[in-house]
Design a protein around this motif. Structure first.
Motif, PDB file in Angstrom:
ATOM      1  N   SER A 199       0.825  -1.204   0.000  1.00 22.45           N
ATOM      2  CA  SER A 199       0.000   0.000   0.000  1.00 22.45           C
ATOM      3  C   SER A 199       0.861   1.257   0.000  1.00 22.45           C
ATOM      4  O   SER A 199       0.577   2.226  -0.714  1.00 22.45           O
ATOM      5  N   VAL A 200       1.936   1.245   0.795  1.00 21.79           N
ATOM      6  CA  VAL A 200       2.815   2.414   0.857  1.00 21.79           C
ATOM      7  C   VAL A 200       3.509   2.637  -0.481  1.00 21.79           C
ATOM      8  O   VAL A 200       3.535   3.756  -1.014  1.00 21.79           O
ATOM      9  N   VAL A 201       4.061   1.576  -1.065  1.00 21.17           N
ATOM     10  CA  VAL A 201       4.782   1.712  -2.327  1.00 21.17           C
ATOM     11  C   VAL A 201       3.828   2.104  -3.450  1.00 21.17           C
ATOM     12  O   VAL A 201       4.172   2.916  -4.327  1.00 21.17           O
TER      13      VAL A 201
ATOM     14  N   GLY B 146       2.161   9.050  -6.606  1.00 19.39           N
ATOM     15  CA  GLY B 146       2.503  10.438  -6.305  1.00 19.39           C
ATOM     16  C   GLY B 146       3.963  10.714  -6.516  1.00 19.39           C
ATOM     17  O   GLY B 146       4.525  10.416  -7.566  1.00 19.39           O
ATOM     18  N   SER B 147       4.612  11.275  -5.505  1.00 23.75           N
ATOM     19  CA  SER B 147       6.032  11.597  -5.587  1.00 23.75           C
ATOM     20  C   SER B 147       6.783  10.834  -4.506  1.00 23.75           C
ATOM     21  O   SER B 147       6.210  10.088  -3.731  1.00 23.75           O
ATOM     22  N   LEU B 148       8.076  11.051  -4.474  1.00 21.24           N
ATOM     23  CA  LEU B 148       8.912  10.370  -3.500  1.00 21.24           C
ATOM     24  C   LEU B 148       9.294  11.270  -2.337  1.00 21.24           C
ATOM     25  O   LEU B 148      10.240  10.982  -1.624  1.00 21.24           O
ATOM     26  N   GLY B 149       8.582  12.359  -2.163  1.00 19.77           N
ATOM     27  CA  GLY B 149       8.897  13.263  -1.070  1.00 19.77           C
ATOM     28  C   GLY B 149       8.641  12.636   0.288  1.00 19.77           C
ATOM     29  O   GLY B 149       7.800  11.758   0.439  1.00 19.77           O
ATOM     30  N   GLY B 150       9.409  13.080   1.283  1.00 19.54           N
ATOM     31  CA  GLY B 150       9.253  12.534   2.625  1.00 19.54           C
ATOM     32  C   GLY B 150       7.857  12.729   3.163  1.00 19.54           C
ATOM     33  O   GLY B 150       7.317  11.856   3.852  1.00 19.54           O
TER      34      GLY B 150
ATOM     35  N   VAL C 274       5.559  10.061   1.676  1.00 15.84           N
ATOM     36  CA  VAL C 274       5.775   8.746   2.285  1.00 15.84           C
ATOM     37  C   VAL C 274       5.158   8.714   3.680  1.00 15.84           C
ATOM     38  O   VAL C 274       4.488   7.751   4.063  1.00 15.84           O
ATOM     39  N   ALA C 275       5.384   9.791   4.457  1.00 12.14           N
ATOM     40  CA  ALA C 275       4.817   9.845   5.814  1.00 12.14           C
ATOM     41  C   ALA C 275       3.297   9.814   5.756  1.00 12.14           C
ATOM     42  O   ALA C 275       2.651   9.161   6.587  1.00 12.14           O
TER      43      ALA C 275
ATOM     44  N   THR D  96      -1.663   7.037   6.617  1.00 17.61           N
ATOM     45  CA  THR D  96      -2.973   6.587   6.141  1.00 17.61           C
ATOM     46  C   THR D  96      -3.166   5.094   6.403  1.00 17.61           C
ATOM     47  O   THR D  96      -4.243   4.656   6.831  1.00 17.61           O
ATOM     48  N   VAL D  97      -2.119   4.309   6.166  1.00 18.61           N
ATOM     49  CA  VAL D  97      -2.192   2.877   6.444  1.00 18.61           C
ATOM     50  C   VAL D  97      -2.463   2.638   7.925  1.00 18.61           C
ATOM     51  O   VAL D  97      -3.331   1.843   8.307  1.00 18.61           O
TER      52      VAL D  97
END
Length: 430
Positions: free
Chosen positions: A196-198, A204-208, A211-212, A217-218
């Motif tokens: 789900s995270v990946v 979207g993007s790879l910004g911190g 990712v956070a 959300t998970v």
């Protein structure tokens, strides 16, 4: 006055019915042949799609293949919809039937085994994804996202394949069988979280911050599901089961699983993760009558799941392996997947003070990727992180590791003496 939507065209309906009927017939027939050969039925079901897809039928009789499986998005989406329903219910029912008590009993040892069986293949998968040539990446794909997807595919295990393998080999009563299942439960839960995270990162993007947000959300979904939704689901199931009929219970479980899948999809997470969480929520309801779900399990395992696996095989073009570069990548990915899972599980087992053969048995059992890796590959293809060649490579890994599991596990388990407690369990199961 609204203009009514035109019904499905006569020809489109004919093609759809033929597709479903022929795919299911081939999946069931080849699945039975696989079982008789000592392999999981999953192998035969995937092979059915491969045979009817571009790899065999498309290459041998292109005109018939083009008529039966036309390259039209509207037609393919009908088949995909049936497959998606099958995989959501399959994953949801897996969550419903997990033995959470077993996970708690074997928690410490299983956690060590699972950490090793996840960390080592994840690290190798990331490294491999960063080193593979650019030619295997779809245009516009970020290499870090591709590497993370490959890592998730390397790290996951498949509870349905493992459970079926243990049952058919009569290892469910053994301590090693319990431990394999417990470690697989941890692998699956972490695998869904990582997927789900990946997937959110791929969209979207790879910004911190992104990712956070994905991780948050998970976590929010899990917290809300277990603390808020579980009592509501429990009250609903108690009410529908009060009538004593199985139909309302089955329908309610399907509704819950699909609504959970829709909720996570709306949050830009994978719907399969929502279905899995929904299954865990249902699992936690003490009043659930699992026997009432037997008809649903039968339909899902006998009809919907084989159709899903056949449609996955249908998208696999093994002719791509005729290209030396793709074949080389496939062999490399397969070697990394097998070595990483065996080595990781073995190291984890030894860290938990288990013996040599127990470590090898755990590696053999957890090496079966099956269902989960196919879902990861399907998600990657849908998001554009994988192209058809890499999708085929990962499906090939899922098939080969599922075929490897029974003989490797049989060899290692035969060298583990059965205790008196295990003999008592065997008598209880007989």
């Amino acid at each position: 006055m609204a203009i009514p939507v035109a019904p499905l065209g006569t020809h489109s309906l004919l093609i759809f019915l033929l597709q479903v009927g022929i795919l299911l017939a081939a999946a069931v027939a080849l699945g039975r042949l696989a079982v008789r050969a000592g392999m999981p039925s999953l192998v035969g079901e995937l092979t059915a799609g491969v045979v009817l897809g571009p790899s065999v039928l498309g290459a041998a009789v292109p005109d018939l293949s083009g008529w039966l499986f036309p390259a039209q998005s509207e037609q393919l989406h009908l088949l995909d919809a049936v497959g998606q329903l099958g995989v959501l219910l399959l994953v949801g029912l897996t969550g419903v039937h997990l033995d959470l008590g077993q996970l708690r009993r074997d928690g410490g040892v299983a956690a060590r085994v699972s950490v090793g069986g996840l960390v080592v293949p994840l690290a190798l998968g990331v490294g491999l994804g960063l080193l593979l040539p650019s030619s295997v990446l779809p245009a516009g794909t970020d290499r870090p996202v591709f590497a993370l997807f490959l890592a998730v595919a390397m790290g996951v295990s498949a509870i349905p394949v493992i459970a079926k393998t243990l049952w058919e080999m009569r290892l469910l009563h053994r301590d090693i069988g319990h431990l394999i299942m417990s470690a697989a439960i941890v692998d699956d839960v972490v695998g869904w979280l990582l997927l789900s995270v990946v997937a959110a990162m791929a969209a979207g993007s790879l910004g911190g911050l992104d990712v956070a947000l994905a991780v948050g959300t998970v976590a929010l979904v899990v917290v809300v599901a277990l603390w808020l939704a579980r009592p509501l689901v429990g009250a609903l199931l108690r009410r529908v089961q009060a009538g004593g009929e199985r139909g309302p219970t089955v329908a309610s479980v399907v509704v819950i699983l699909l609504l959970f899948a829709a909720a996570t999809h709306a949050l830009h997470l994978e719907p399969v993760f929502g279905a899995f969480v929904g299954g865990l929520v249902i699992n936690g309801c003490a009043s659930l009558d699992r026997a009432a779900l037997a008809p649903l399990r039968l339909v899902v395992m006998s009809v919907l799941a084989p159709l899903f696996f056949a449609t996955v095989g249908l998208r696999s073009d093994l002719t791509a392996l005729a290209r030396p570069a793709v074949l080389g990548v496939a062999l490399l990915v397969l070697a990394v997947a097998v070595v990483g899972k065996f080595a990781g599980a073995y190291v984890g087992a030894r860290a938990a003070r288990l013996g040599h053969w127990e470590g090898l048995a755990l590696g053999a059992g957890l090496n079966a990727r099956g269902v989960i890796e196919i879902i990861v590959a399907t998600v990657g293809l849908r998001l554009g992180v994988l192209d058809i060649a890499m999708f085929t490579v990962i499906v090939l890994v899922a098939i080969v590791t599922s075929v490897m599991a029974p003989p490797c596990l049989r060899y290692a388990a035969a060298r583990l003496p059965a205790s008196a407690r295990e003999h008592r369990r065997a008598e209880a199961l007989s």
